[in-house]
Structures are given as structure tokens and as C-alpha cells.
Design an enzyme around this catalytic site. Structure first.
Site, PDB file in Angstrom:
ATOM      1  N   SER A  99      13.571  30.974 -76.381  1.00  0.00           N
ATOM      2  CA  SER A  99      12.315  31.168 -75.903  1.00  0.00           C
ATOM      3  C   SER A  99      11.429  31.645 -77.061  1.00  0.00           C
ATOM      4  O   SER A  99      11.908  32.159 -78.158  1.00  0.00           O
ATOM      5  CB  SER A  99      12.326  32.352 -74.792  1.00  0.00           C
ATOM      6  OG  SER A  99      11.053  32.622 -74.393  1.00  0.00           O
TER       7      SER A  99
ATOM      8  N   TYR B 142      14.552  41.369 -73.993  1.00  0.00           N
ATOM      9  CA  TYR B 142      14.506  39.961 -73.839  1.00  0.00           C
ATOM     10  C   TYR B 142      14.482  39.392 -75.119  1.00  0.00           C
ATOM     11  O   TYR B 142      15.067  38.378 -75.367  1.00  0.00           O
ATOM     12  CB  TYR B 142      13.373  39.970 -72.914  1.00  0.00           C
ATOM     13  CG  TYR B 142      13.283  38.306 -72.589  1.00  0.00           C
ATOM     14  CD1 TYR B 142      14.116  37.429 -72.031  1.00  0.00           C
ATOM     15  CD2 TYR B 142      12.063  37.355 -73.292  1.00  0.00           C
ATOM     16  CE1 TYR B 142      14.077  36.165 -71.538  1.00  0.00           C
ATOM     17  CE2 TYR B 142      12.027  36.244 -73.013  1.00  0.00           C
ATOM     18  CZ  TYR B 142      12.806  35.523 -72.411  1.00  0.00           C
ATOM     19  OH  TYR B 142      12.842  33.957 -71.792  1.00  0.00           O
TER      20      TYR B 142
END
Length: 312
Positions: free
Chosen positions: A140, A166
């Protein structure tokens, strides 16, 4: 992205392939003729979601909890024991910005699930991968938020930040592909990492509405907000991962980070950043650094007890 490709006789595994981007990837691959195994932590939900696919007869689902090394080992052994070759392995499943939770032997959940679970899975599937197989690690743009926090990977000694956690996990997804490709390319196995784009999927389930409103993803009524105009559909978001798994244009390549069905540029670290430290596009230099990739591989081998490629 798969127009004109005949994937008949090819086998793919798509983790999380029953929801969001993973479901769209499963749909695209089966439409092109591939058979897809979808391992799921909630197999009953997977069965329900996959039943409506046009080629549901080309899909099989199984049980897998990426946060449980015994579950990972059991699933991988079932695949290896079947004697089938895995042509495409798409590490798609993920959690994002969740509260601090522990999985496995005490791992921070995002790093444990998004990286270490997939690391153990791919390494245990090594006997089923062969010349021409591709491993696709869905990362991502969130990898911009943090490199690997070597001094405290699992937030045991410092305050937990869900976005930093994350970001670290997504950086690990890229570094995994870099080192896997370096170790496996002599066997004809290539690995890729990618950013699918901004998409509203169940991945956002841990974010409170007020945070998504503040980010511009939603308005106060729960409708798409101003930032949502740049979001992709789930089909558009799945395009890069299915392209990575199948495109002839990537023949002879590997260890690279992709976005929008192209090889991404390396980020100019002097570029302006957003509120969480991310740039608009591109891959951070630390995420493709071969020394960092080798270090993470060694760390992950020690953490999981599995290494299917270094001694190959």
C-alpha cells in the site's frame, strides 16, 4: 487487465479472496479460466460470497488464519500434499489501522497478519512453487508512513500508533517481495509488491466514521466525501494485483513495486508529505533496500521458524 489471456489449467491462491479487492481478483482470474483456492479465516462467509461468481465451479475455499502458525502450516501442507503446482500466489489479505491486538506468540496484529503470516505461508508453499510461478505481495501507499521499527517491531516498549504499525507492515510486504525475488529467481519464481490504489473496502472496518470524515473519505451523512473522488472501484483496485500475477509484460522481471499497472518510481524523499508522512505516489527507498530486505528475511525466519528458499 486480463483481456485475451487464457489461464486455463493455472492455479492461483488468493488470501482474502472472498471480500473487497480479493473477491474482484478471484472473479477476474476465474473469468480468465484459472482455478483459485481462497483460504479464509471465516470459511462460511467465503463460501457465501464466492457462490455468486459466474465461475464458482472454478473456486475452492479452505480454512486459514494468518495469525496462527499452526493454521498456516496445516493449510500449506494440504496444498503441497495435493501435488498441485501453484502458478500465482497473491498475498491479498490484510488488516488496517486496528486497535492494538496480539496474535501468534505475541506479535502486533498488523505486522503478524499482514507480513509474518504471509511470510510463513509462502515459505511453506515453496514445494508447490516452480519455474514460472509468481508471488504477489499486496502492499500500500501506507508503506510511506513507516520503515521497519527495528528497535520495537511489536510496540512492546513504546506507545502504539495504528497508522505507524500499518505503515511498517506494508513496508514489510515490499521488502518481502524484494528478498523473495532475490532468493527464488534462479528457480524461475518471481515476486512483486504493489499499491492497489485508494478504495473503499471492508479494510476500513476498524476506522470510526468521524476519522473517515476527517480524512475526507465520508461526509457527515456517511456518503462519499471530497477525497473519495480519487478512489478507485474495487475492480480497478484489483487490476494491479491480477496484472502482477499474469502479465507477459513482467516476464523476466521481479522484486519491483507496482502501481496503476506500471513499475513505480522511487520517491524523492524531499517531496512534500501529508499529515501521516506519505507522498502521493511511488515507493520509498527504504522499502526496496536490499540490505533491509535481507535483514527482514532473517528476522522473519527466526520469528516463524520457516525458510523455504534460503537453503534451496
Amino acid at each position: 487487465m486480463l483481456a485475451g489471456l487464457d489461464l486455463s489449467g493455472r492455479l492461483a491462491i488468493v488470501t482474502g479472496g472472498y471480500s473487497g479487492l480479493g473477491l474482484e481478483a478471484t472473479r477476474a482470474l476465474t473469468d480468465a479460466g484459472a482455478r483459485v483456492i481462497v483460504p479464509a479465516r471465516r470459511p462460511e462467509v467465503a463460501a457465501e460470497n464466492l457462490a455468486d461468481l459466474a465461475h464458482a465451479d472454478r473456486v475452492e475455499h479452505d480454512t486459514l488464519d494468518l495469525g496462527d502458525l499452526d493454521s498456516v502450516a496445516a493449510f500449506a501442507q494440504r496444498v503441497v500434499d495435493s501435488g498441485r503446482r501453484v502458478d500465482m500466489m497473491i498475498d491479498n489479505a490484510a488488516v488496517m489501522a486496528c486497535p492494538l491486538e496480539r496474535v501468534g506468540p505475541g506479535w502486533e496484529r498488523q505486522f503478524g497478519t499482514n507480513h509474518l503470516g504471509h511470510f510463513a505461508l509462502v515459505n511453506r508453499l515453496a514445494p508447490a512453487l516452480a519455474d514460472g510461478s509468481r508471488v504477489v505481495s499486496v502492499s500500500s501507499r501506507g508503506h510511506h508512513f513507516s520503515p521497519i521499527r527495528w528497535d520495537d517491531v511489536h510496540f512492546e516498549h513504546s506507545g502504539y500508533d495504528k497508522w505507524q504499525a500499518y505503515g511498517q507492515a506494508k513496508t514489510a510486504n515490499v521488502l518481502f517481495a524484494v528478498q523473495l525475488d532475490a532468493l527464488a529467481r534462479d528457480r524461475g519464481i518471481r515476486a512483486f509488491a504493489l499499491h492497489p490504489g485508494g478504495i473503499m473496502t471492508p479494510l476500513q472496518r476498524h476506522l470510526p466514521r468521524e476519522e473517515m470524515v476527517a480524512l475526507g473519505w465520508l461526509d457527515e451523512q456517511g456518503n462519499p466525501g471530497p477525497a473519495a473522488s480519487s478512489f478507485k472501484t474495487t475492480g480497478q483496485g484489483a487490476a494491479t494485483e491480477t496484472w502482477a500475477a499474469t502479465s507477459p509484460r513482467l516476464a523476466g522481471m521481479g522484486g519491483v513495486y507496482l502501481e496503476d499497472c506500471e513499475v513505480a518510481e522511487v520517491v524523492d524523499e524531499s517531496a512534500a508529505v501529508d499529515g501521516r508522512g506519505g507522498r502521493r505516489n511511488g515507493v520509498m527507498p527504504y522499502a526496496i533496500d536490499p540490505e533491509q530486505a535481507a535483514r527482514l528475511w532473517a528476522y522473519s525466519v527466526e520469528a516463524t521458524g520457516v525458510d523455504g528458499f534460503s537453503a534451496a
